[in-house]
Design a protein around this motif. Structure first.
Motif, PDB file in Angstrom:
ATOM      1  N   MET A   1       1.463  -0.952  -0.357  1.00  0.00           N
ATOM      2  CA  MET A   1       0.328   0.186   0.274  1.00  0.00           C
ATOM      3  C   MET A   1       0.848   0.967   0.319  1.00  0.00           C
ATOM      4  O   MET A   1       0.503   2.082  -0.746  1.00  0.00           O
ATOM      5  N   VAL A   2       1.754   1.095   0.714  1.00  0.00           N
ATOM      6  CA  VAL A   2       3.149   2.942   0.606  1.00  0.00           C
ATOM      7  C   VAL A   2       3.489   2.490  -0.471  1.00  0.00           C
ATOM      8  O   VAL A   2       3.454   3.665  -0.771  1.00  0.00           O
ATOM      9  N   HIS A   3       4.195   1.424  -1.322  1.00  0.00           N
ATOM     10  CA  HIS A   3       4.444   1.382  -2.364  1.00  0.00           C
ATOM     11  C   HIS A   3       3.752   2.281  -3.447  1.00  0.00           C
ATOM     12  O   HIS A   3       4.120   2.683  -4.102  1.00  0.00           O
ATOM     13  N   LYS A   4       2.405   1.885  -3.204  1.00  0.00           N
ATOM     14  CA  LYS A   4       1.699   2.752  -4.229  1.00  0.00           C
ATOM     15  C   LYS A   4       1.807   3.792  -3.873  1.00  0.00           C
ATOM     16  O   LYS A   4       1.077   4.974  -5.307  1.00  0.00           O
ATOM     17  N   PHE A   5       1.396   4.043  -2.773  1.00  0.00           N
ATOM     18  CA  PHE A   5       1.310   6.017  -2.192  1.00  0.00           C
ATOM     19  C   PHE A   5       2.489   6.036  -3.306  1.00  0.00           C
ATOM     20  O   PHE A   5       2.671   7.753  -3.215  1.00  0.00           O
ATOM     21  N   LYS A   7       4.248   5.308  -5.011  1.00  0.00           N
ATOM     22  CA  LYS A   7       4.635   5.814  -6.991  1.00  0.00           C
ATOM     23  C   LYS A   7       3.532   6.976  -7.281  1.00  0.00           C
ATOM     24  O   LYS A   7       4.128   7.502  -8.229  1.00  0.00           O
ATOM     25  N   GLY A   8       2.254   6.648  -6.759  1.00  0.00           N
ATOM     26  CA  GLY A   8       1.446   8.222  -7.398  1.00  0.00           C
ATOM     27  C   GLY A   8       2.056   9.518  -7.042  1.00  0.00           C
ATOM     28  O   GLY A   8       1.587  10.415  -7.538  1.00  0.00           O
ATOM     29  N   TYR A   9       2.526   9.782  -5.705  1.00  0.00           N
ATOM     30  CA  TYR A   9       3.252  10.928  -5.042  1.00  0.00           C
ATOM     31  C   TYR A   9       4.336  11.384  -6.170  1.00  0.00           C
ATOM     32  O   TYR A   9       4.435  12.799  -6.213  1.00  0.00           O
ATOM     33  N   LEU A  15       5.062  15.658 -12.573  1.00  0.00           N
ATOM     34  CA  LEU A  15       3.907  16.029 -13.281  1.00  0.00           C
ATOM     35  C   LEU A  15       3.584  17.562 -13.268  1.00  0.00           C
ATOM     36  O   LEU A  15       3.732  18.209 -14.096  1.00  0.00           O
ATOM     37  N   PHE A  16       3.614  17.958 -11.689  1.00  0.00           N
ATOM     38  CA  PHE A  16       3.283  19.353 -11.812  1.00  0.00           C
ATOM     39  C   PHE A  16       4.677  20.511 -11.679  1.00  0.00           C
ATOM     40  O   PHE A  16       4.899  21.001 -11.462  1.00  0.00           O
ATOM     41  N   SER A  17       6.346  19.863 -11.273  1.00  0.00           N
ATOM     42  CA  SER A  17       7.037  20.242 -11.851  1.00  0.00           C
ATOM     43  C   SER A  17       7.577  20.792 -13.076  1.00  0.00           C
ATOM     44  O   SER A  17       8.182  21.846 -12.895  1.00  0.00           O
ATOM     45  N   ASP A  18       6.527  19.292 -14.000  1.00  0.00           N
ATOM     46  CA  ASP A  18       7.151  19.763 -15.572  1.00  0.00           C
ATOM     47  C   ASP A  18       6.505  20.909 -15.544  1.00  0.00           C
ATOM     48  O   ASP A  18       6.454  22.292 -16.329  1.00  0.00           O
ATOM     49  N   PHE A  19       4.873  21.418 -14.818  1.00  0.00           N
ATOM     50  CA  PHE A  19       4.116  22.316 -15.700  1.00  0.00           C
ATOM     51  C   PHE A  19       4.837  23.843 -15.100  1.00  0.00           C
ATOM     52  O   PHE A  19       4.309  24.731 -15.657  1.00  0.00           O
ATOM     53  N   LEU A  20       5.812  24.144 -13.396  1.00  0.00           N
ATOM     54  CA  LEU A  20       6.094  25.082 -13.163  1.00  0.00           C
ATOM     55  C   LEU A  20       7.047  24.807 -14.003  1.00  0.00           C
ATOM     56  O   LEU A  20       7.652  26.274 -13.904  1.00  0.00           O
ATOM     57  N   MET A  21       7.956  24.327 -14.358  1.00  0.00           N
ATOM     58  CA  MET A  21       9.111  24.546 -15.088  1.00  0.00           C
ATOM     59  C   MET A  21       9.141  25.482 -16.033  1.00  0.00           C
ATOM     60  O   MET A  21       9.815  26.345 -17.118  1.00  0.00           O
ATOM     61  N   PHE A  22       7.612  25.065 -17.060  1.00  0.00           N
ATOM     62  CA  PHE A  22       7.888  25.271 -18.660  1.00  0.00           C
ATOM     63  C   PHE A  22       6.648  26.773 -18.635  1.00  0.00           C
ATOM     64  O   PHE A  22       6.456  27.053 -19.483  1.00  0.00           O
ATOM     65  N   ALA A  23       5.977  27.089 -17.084  1.00  0.00           N
ATOM     66  CA  ALA A  23       4.953  27.997 -17.546  1.00  0.00           C
ATOM     67  C   ALA A  23       5.970  29.213 -17.618  1.00  0.00           C
ATOM     68  O   ALA A  23       7.082  29.603 -17.419  1.00  0.00           O
TER      69      ALA A  23
END
Length: 74
Positions: A1-5, A7-9, A15-23
């Motif tokens: 359960m912790v492993h899946k969490f 990976k998702g985190y 994903l969000f750091s990619d948006f911030l880098m190219f904005a």
């Protein structure tokens, strides 16, 4: 359960750091018009609030797709 969490985190953080880098905070700079001037007269497409809705829609579609694929395989 912790492993899946974790990976998702990690996926969401990347994903969000990619948006911030190219904005771009100043959308009128960095592009050339037909004369080669970079004075900001050419407008770029803004990153606006619709990106969040499109991301949520994409995640919902992915869950739907994998749920149907799992049902077809079994």
């Amino acid at each position: 359960m912790v492993h899946k969490f974790l990976k998702g985190y990690l996926f969401v953080a990347i994903l969000f750091s990619d948006f911030l880098m190219f904005a771009d905070d100043n959308p009128g700079t960095g592009m050339e018009d037909e004369n080669g001037d970079t004075n900001g007269s050419v407008e770029q497409a803004p990153i606006n609030g619709w990106m969040i809705y499109m991301m949520i829609l994409g995640i919902c579609f992915a869950f739907h797709y994998f749920k149907n694929r799992k049902a077809q395989l079994s």
